[in-house]
Enzyme design. Structure first.
Site, short mmCIF file in Angstrom:
data_model
loop_
_atom_site.label_atom_id
_atom_site.label_comp_id
_atom_site.label_asym_id
_atom_site.label_seq_id
_atom_site.Cartn_x
_atom_site.Cartn_y
_atom_site.Cartn_z
N ASP A 1 0.82 -1.18 -0.03
CA ASP A 1 -0.08 -0.03 -0.06
C ASP A 1 0.84 1.06 -0.05
OD1 ASP A 1 -2.02 1.73 0.35
OD2 ASP A 1 -2.79 1.12 2.34
N ASP B 1 -2.80 7.49 -3.93
CA ASP B 1 -4.12 8.05 -4.15
C ASP B 1 -4.74 8.88 -2.82
OD1 ASP B 1 -4.16 5.04 -3.14
OD2 ASP B 1 -6.14 5.73 -2.65
N ALA C 1 -11.05 3.38 0.44
CA ALA C 1 -12.00 4.18 1.31
C ALA C 1 -13.26 3.65 1.86
CB ALA C 1 -12.11 5.50 0.88
N CYS D 1 -15.26 -23.20 17.55
CA CYS D 1 -14.63 -23.42 16.30
C CYS D 1 -13.82 -24.74 16.57
CB CYS D 1 -13.69 -22.08 16.14
SG CYS D 1 -12.44 -22.24 15.17
N CYS E 1 -10.44 -24.93 14.89
CA CYS E 1 -9.18 -24.53 14.51
C CYS E 1 -8.23 -25.06 15.52
CB CYS E 1 -8.92 -23.20 14.35
SG CYS E 1 -8.59 -22.07 15.47
N CYS F 1 -8.37 -23.30 18.85
CA CYS F 1 -9.73 -23.54 19.65
C CYS F 1 -9.79 -24.97 20.07
CB CYS F 1 -11.04 -23.12 18.92
SG CYS F 1 -10.84 -21.24 18.30
ZN LIG Z 1 -10.54 -21.21 16.16
#
Ligand SMILES: [Zn+2]
Length: 560
Positions: free
Chosen positions: A83, A118, A184, A267, A269, A272
């Site tokens: 950026d 920009d 934006a 979750c 993952c 978790c």
């Molecule tokens: Zn998770």
């Protein structure tokens, strides 16, 4: 840069994006790397998430470090996007670097995709200011195009004013940028103003070149991914995974939770699964663990979206996702105003049946299009479901087959086959095609095959629409006048099509512009000599712009 569509649904697409010989598949997430606060290193991301594209801020890098090569500095060999400092410009009103300097700096450190400076204008800023900012942005874009060695982002500004977004898209398209970020929009995301976001995205999409990726700048929350991919966004960047973790917040595809308000970690993952909520909260590494979960949740949503594009169920998926927040639900309804544009690109035939999820299902462009095509059919509409009134003959045909397990005590007869044919290929085609034919049933006792002297067509079980054989294509070619249902191949590829090879987009010369992606079509040479039949893989608009990818997947070449 190479950008090539592999699968599509709505305005969404799974595509191969290749930059400097490095390949990724979109839609794709770019985690934001802040070298001042390296919570998770790019190397770790690559190991854990197979991250192959990241984004960093070139202004921050310029201010804080002495960098020779960005890939060495960040220890990452994938695609690095930077950026420009526009965000700081929006936050602080001024920064101490020029457009020229920041573009040259990005050249020097070897980024893969650079961004010019920009001028972002916040949503609902004063119109005159937004217009003035936009003129500066466009001038700087032109300047950057000259200075940049390599791929360059052409950011679209214009605040919340759709006429300015349109103007920006048209002007910026002239400079042939590689990727078009929509800028934006973060304040809109923070305010949950998804309706305005939807209008802005669709306005930009309508006027940007369809063969270039669109990046929704600053959108890193999985809540909005499904809708915005459907609207045609290909790239997302996420600082959210880290920012939210710092703030004790847990990302899910259905919203943001605060750890202090939670009782469970809903979750599976690795984080978790390993920790209980109490253990996570007590851990010294809490912020990092939370950031890791946030990234897992974010990547997971992208994968689900890609899978649903692959099976053409993205609309169904989005209609389930918009129920996660009322503002998403209202935003979805904005699609109706852009239906004409979307229906020209959205595949008209899908691998997955249309699900009726509620009143809003009726606004899908495909529904409007199917109703238009019903006018080809003269049979009485004696059946109805929540979306369509339709003739019984089409009860098993997509998209009317909403109730899959509908208990109908009838099978196709010659009359109903005609109706299906007319619906698929045009009024009156069924009668002519089915002259002197016999049918053969499947093991399940349903009409499946149409024979003349040889097999002409198969009525596909999945959606009760016809696919043609070489002989069937010849018959349809005699019935339909040029240019109906035709795609013309360039002379140099004629021998290859006759061998059964696919027609590539580059070699498609002209086509019936009323066609829709995923329809069955005839492939011809320049004198309307039939070469084969197959599935149209791109919309007419995409055929016009995409140099790469398959235009027609050939099912059968004509036997000479
Ligand atoms: Zn998770």
């Amino acid at each position: 840069m190479i950008f090539e569509i592999r699968a599509k649904d709505g305005l969404g697409r799974v595509a191969k994006l290749s930059i400097n010989g490095k390949n990724i598949e979109t839609p794709c997430l770019m985690p934001v790397i802040n070298p001042n606060l390296p919570l998770i290193t790019p190397k770790e991301m690559k190991r854990l998430f197979k991250t192959d594209i990241i984004i960093a801020n070139s202004y921050t890098l310029y201010k804080s470090f002495d960098i020779e090569n960005i890939h060495k500095f960040l220890d990452f060999d994938g695609i690095i996007v930077t950026d420009s400092g526009s965000f700081q410009l929006m936050q602080y009103g001024d920064i101490d670097i020029t457009n020229k300097e920041i573009v040259k700096y990005q050249n020097k450190i070897g980024v893969d995709v650079a961004t010019f400076l920009d001028v972002p204008t916040k949503p609902y800023a004063n119109y005159e200011k937004a217009k003035k900012d936009l003129e500066i942005t466009i001038e700087r874009g032109e300047e950057a195009r000259m200075l940049r060695e390599g791929e360059l982002n052409g950011t679209i500004q214009g605040s919340a004013y759709l006429d300015l977004r349109k103007y920006a898209s048209i002007q910026m398209s002239k400079y042939d940028f590689d990727i078009y970020p929509i800028g934006a929009v973060v304040p809109l995301l923070m305010e949950y103003d998804f309706s305005k976001l939807t209008e802005i995205i669709l306005t930009c999409k309508k006027y940007l070149p369809i063969n270039k990726p669109v990046h929704l700048f600053g959108a890193g929350h999985p809540l909005t991914f499904a809708l915005t991919v459907l609207l045609g966004c290909d790239l997302f960047d996420s600082a959210a995974y880290a920012l939210y973790a710092n703030d004790n917040r847990y990302l899910t595809s259905y919203g943001t939770k605060n750890l202090n308000d939670m009782k469970y970690l809903p979750c599976s993952c690795p984080i978790c699964s390993k920790y209980t909520l109490e253990e996570l909260k007590a851990s010294e590494e809490k912020i990092k663990l939370l950031a890791l979960h946030n990234l897992y949740a974010t990547y997971e949503e992208i994968k689900k979206i890609k899978e649903s594009i692959h099976e053409n169920s993205l609309w169904n998926f989005v209609e389930s996702r918009i129920r996660n927040h009322p503002r998403l639900y209202y935003a979805y309804k904005k699609i109706k105003e852009y239906s004409d544009y979307i229906s020209k690109i959205d595949p008209f035939i899908k691998n997955t049946p249309l699900f009726y999820t509620g009143e809003e299902t009726k606004i899908r462009p495909l529904v409007t299009e199917a109703k238009k095509r019903l006018k080809r059919v003269s049979t009485k509409r004696d059946m109805s479901n929540p979306v369509f009134n339709y003739p019984k003959a089409l009860a098993f045909t997509f998209p009317f087959n909403i109730e899959r397990d509908i208990d109908l005590d009838f099978d196709q007869n010659a009359e109903s086959l005609k109706t299906i044919f007319d619906y698929q290929f045009g009024r009156g085609t069924g009668k002519k095609f089915l002259e002197e034919t016999t049918v053969k049933k499947s093991k399940t006792n349903r009409i499946r095959y149409i024979y003349g002297k040889e097999l002409l067509a198969t009525l596909r079980a999945r959606d009760n629409l016809f696919t043609l054989t070489s002989e069937g294509a010849k018959r349809l070619h005699r019935i339909l006048r040029y240019p109906h249902y035709r795609v013309m191949a360039s002379e140099e590829v004629v021998p290859f099509i006759l061998e059964g090879r696919d027609l590539l987009s580059k070699f498609a010369v002209s086509w019936d512009t009323d066609l829709r992606a995923y329809e069955e079509v005839l492939v011809i040479d320049s004198s309307d000599f039939l070469l084969g039949t197959g599935k149209l893989m791109l919309s007419p608009k995409e055929l016009e712009y995409f140099e790469r990818g398959v235009a027609v997947k050939i099912r059968a070449a004509v036997k000479l």
